[in-house]
Design an enzyme around this catalytic site. Structure first.
Site, PDB file in Angstrom:
ATOM      1  N   SER A 543     -24.662  26.179  -6.083  1.00 30.11           N
ATOM      2  CA  SER A 543     -24.417  24.762  -6.328  1.00 30.11           C
ATOM      3  C   SER A 543     -23.116  24.614  -7.117  1.00 30.11           C
ATOM      4  O   SER A 543     -22.064  25.022  -6.639  1.00 30.11           O
ATOM      5  CB  SER A 543     -25.618  24.140  -7.045  1.00 30.11           C
ATOM      6  OG  SER A 543     -25.548  22.735  -7.013  1.00 30.11           O
ATOM      7  N   ASP A 628     -29.189  19.105   2.827  1.00 28.48           N
ATOM      8  CA  ASP A 628     -28.912  19.098   1.389  1.00 28.48           C
ATOM      9  C   ASP A 628     -28.306  17.757   0.970  1.00 28.48           C
ATOM     10  O   ASP A 628     -27.230  17.387   1.433  1.00 28.48           O
ATOM     11  CB  ASP A 628     -27.937  20.237   1.060  1.00 28.48           C
ATOM     12  CG  ASP A 628     -27.776  20.475  -0.431  1.00 28.48           C
ATOM     13  OD1 ASP A 628     -28.049  19.557  -1.222  1.00 28.48           O
ATOM     14  OD2 ASP A 628     -27.367  21.588  -0.806  1.00 28.48           O
ATOM     15  N   HIS A 663     -31.295  21.450  -0.588  1.00 29.94           N
ATOM     16  CA  HIS A 663     -30.551  22.117  -1.654  1.00 29.94           C
ATOM     17  C   HIS A 663     -31.266  23.349  -2.191  1.00 29.94           C
ATOM     18  O   HIS A 663     -30.625  24.323  -2.572  1.00 29.94           O
ATOM     19  CB  HIS A 663     -30.312  21.118  -2.793  1.00 29.94           C
ATOM     20  CG  HIS A 663     -29.283  21.553  -3.778  1.00 29.94           C
ATOM     21  ND1 HIS A 663     -27.946  21.674  -3.454  1.00 29.94           N
ATOM     22  CD2 HIS A 663     -29.375  21.901  -5.092  1.00 29.94           C
ATOM     23  CE1 HIS A 663     -27.268  22.064  -4.518  1.00 29.94           C
ATOM     24  NE2 HIS A 663     -28.107  22.217  -5.524  1.00 29.94           N
TER      25      HIS A 663
END
Length: 689
Positions: A543, A628, A663
């Site tokens: 991330s 995501d 995600h």
């Protein structure tokens, strides 16, 4: 056999002018997942990745089997008392999801499985809970369900006595769920077009959604709205916060239709969090220049009348507080490690010279580096504190701590099957000097005996954003690397809050380069002291930690043998230019707004996608999920395409795109293990000399 041929993405230039610079993006077309050409390209990347990794399939299976063999598949969590009921979750062998259970009157009473996530997940490739809340009278269960990975939740309510689902089903809502004390009213949030939680609603059971009432709305795109129920049962709190300020409203949980009361209006650069106690509201805030935060309090009857209660200390960062009937638990961070401080709330100044010594104390922990996290602790009138403790070699250990006697009882330590012996591993904590003189903590673990001769492969992990702290906690899967000779290291770099709020402030906005420099300087420190060798380090982050991976791959490609970037945020400027993308406007306070020339010039120095060059790069793996909502799938897709078109080496460059998740990757525990086995197989094959 010929090596697999990587796919080559078409170049369709999109040209824009910004601050006098012509920006050409050859791969902007990859943003449209409704375009069959985009899906075809992603599938081609997956096929190429599978072909390159095909020789590791035996290793992947071996890794999966040994990681699974360490897990006690039939397991349960210690029960948590809430009123007359004891709640817990458990897992069963072969089932991917937990079962949520309870017993009435005693932990030994007959079990009631009140929600089996395995049954609910049947027919879904992805099934994740964004919230689970039982009503105060224990009659109803409210759930937030996501079946795509996009974090668009559906609210569902189950009658726990009749086992019937109520007709209440509300689609496309956000995080946050709270019951009023009447057991008939629920509060939830909805999101705007940019997927920002912006509104709180009141819903009556069995009523049509059209009759739901908006109780709070915030149209400022920098602010995110949340809702929750206070532990003392008195309030529903409505919260709106940005990265630099916020405000809280309190609503009487016993009168859900009443007007909410504002604690204090938002103020630029002032943050505060409110935790209701018995007669006081406890407020953690940076007001009055308290950079590392302090605790103030106000009478419940006068929430805007704040007085200082626990003063600011420059060397101690106050993270949060948990309030109970007669005491407060203060989560502090000192010298990089979390502490739990217990304070008797009957005293007016816990730091006063004449305060009784029994009024305040710390819970002691044995290890030099560890992680401690309080449990949910739903009971307000209690003298027991539930917390979980672990370290890099100590599995999660759940304790009940008696506030009065200061005795702790170990309720459960996660079993690591297969003969795990922590004495065969060693933990170190180093301080690496950064180029500007700051000392950056590094937590390491390795299997003994260990010679500091630079011959072992080393995995260096970090995050370094949003003030999120990377705790030195345990992971049984990691043993598969340690037992094969890897050293595992966490670099506690700036952008996190390991060393307090200044550590975070010095790793964002116009100081963001510190995050990347710290990681590089930690790697060089490990090389200098012979924990690793230059060019033999595997770098890993996800991330915003994937942004870190992209930046350090551009800045110092010679340091790394391999780089693994999970769901990486790498197209920084293009994302921050598009307000329609989830999180963009809010994150101008993290990275800057590229519409501002000064911000753009600074971001231009590190944005990974904008700094890809014609040069040699290390072996690289990027992973993502097509649904995501936080880091769009096209960021790593574009990044890999551009890297492949420019890099001058023959090292593997792989993209693994999950076509049914978001995600967090897979939702089931077995699929998550397979993902980890794939990642580790790449590291072992391409990251170890």
């Amino acid at each position: 056999m010929r090596d697999p041929t990587p796919p080559v993405a078409r170049k369709i230039p999109t040209v824009a002018l910004l601050h006098g610079e012509t920006r050409s993006d050859d791969y902007a077309w990859l943003r449209d997942k409704t375009d069959p050409n985009v899906i075809a390209y992603l599938e081609a990347e997956n096929a190429y990745t599978n072909a390159v990794m095909q020789p590791t399939e035996t290793l992947q299976a071996e890794l999966y089997d040994e990681m699974l063999a360490r897990i006690k598949e039939d397991d349960s969590r210690p029960p948590v008392q809430r009123g007359d009921w004891y709640y817990y979750s458990r897992t069963e062998q072969g089932k991917a999801y937990p079962m949520f259970c309870r017993r009435k009157g005693s932990p030994d009473a007959p079990e009631q499985v009140y929600f089996d996530q395995n049954e609910a997940a049947k027919g879904h490739d992805y099934y994740q809970l964004g919230g689970l809340a039982v009503s105060p009278d224990h009659r109803h269960l409210a759930l937030l369900v996501d079946t795509s990975g996009y974090e668009d939740f559906a609210l569902q309510v189950l009658d726990l006595e009749t086992r019937d689902w109520l007709p209440d089903r509300i689609e496309k809502i956000g995080f946050g769920l709270a019951w009023a004390s009447d057991n008939r009213t629920l509060f939830y949030t909805t999101t705007d077009a940019a997927h920002r939680s912006n509104e709180v609603w009141r819903h009556a059971l069995r009523a049509e959604r059209a009759t739901d009432v908006s109780v709070y709305r915030d149209d400022d795109p920098r602010y995110n709205v949340g809702v929750g129920r206070a532990r003392n049962g008195m309030f529903i709190h409505l919260v709106s916060g940005s990265f630099t300020s916020g405000e809280t409203w309190l609503l009487d949980a016993h009168q859900p239709a009443a007007e909410a009361q504002l604690v204090r209006p938002r103020q630029a650069d002032v943050e505060y969090d409110v935790t209701p106690g018995a007669d006081w509201l406890y407020i953690v805030t940076n007001r009055d220049g308290a950079r590392n935060f302090k605790v103030m309090r106000a009478p419940v009857s006068a929430p805007d009348q704040w007085t200082e209660w626990l003063a600011h200390r420059p060397d101690v960062f106050v993270e949060s507080v948990d309030a109970f009937c007669s005491h407060l638990v203060v989560l502090e961070r000192h010298e990089g490690l979390r502490r739990l401080r217990i304070i008797n709330t009957t005293i007016s100044d816990p730091d006063a010279a004449d305060a009784p010594t029994q009024a305040s104390h710390y819970i002691e922990f044995p290890d030099a580096a560890y992680d401690v996290t309080p449990g949910s602790n739903p009971e307000f009138d209690t003298l027991l504190l539930r917390f979980t403790y672990s370290s890099l070699i100590t599995p999660d250990s759940v304790y009940d701590y008696d506030i009065t006697t200061r005795a702790r009882v170990l309720l459960k330590r996660d079993e690591v099957l297969g003969g795990y012996d922590p004495s065969q591993y060693a933990v170190e904590r180093l301080m690496a000097p950064a180029r500007d003189g700051a000392l950056v903590p590094i937590s390491l673990v390795y299997k003994t005996p260990f010679a500091r001769d630079g011959t072992r492969p080393l995995l260096l992990y970090a995050y370094g954003s949003y003030g999120y702290t990377m705790e030195p906690s345990f992971g049984s899967s990691r043993l598969s690397l340690l037992d094969r000779g890897f050293v595992y290291a966490i670099a506690h770099i700036r952008g996190g809050q390991e060393m307090g709020r200044p550590w975070y402030d010095d790793g964002k906005m116009m100081k963001k380069l510190n995050t990347f420099y710290d990681f590089i300087d930690c790697a060089e420190h490990l090389v200098k002291h012979r924990y690793a060798t230059q060019g033999a380090i595997v770098a890993h982050g996800g991330s915003a930690g994937g942004l870190l991976m992209g930046a350090i791959a551009n800045m110092r490609p010679d340091l790394w043998r391999a780089v693994v970037a999970d769901v990486p945020f790498v197209d920084v400027i293009n994302t921050m230019l598009d307000e329609t993308i989830p999180l963009t406007a809010q994150e101008w306070e993290q990275w800057g707004n590229p519409m501002i020339a000064e911000h753009y010039a600074y971001m231009r120095q590190y944005s990974p996608y904008d700094n890809v060059e014609a040069k040699a790069y290390p072996r690289m793996l990027a992973t993502s999920g097509i649904n995501d909502p936080r880091v769009a799938f096209w960021e790593p897709a574009k990044w890999i395409a551009k890297l492949r078109s420019l890099k001058t080496d023959s090292n593997p460059l792989l993209l693994k795109m999950e076509m049914a998740s978001g995600h967090g990757g897979a939702s089931g525990r077995y699929e998550r293990l397979k993902e980890q086995a794939f990642r580790y197989a790449f590291m072992l094959t391409h990251g170890a000399a």
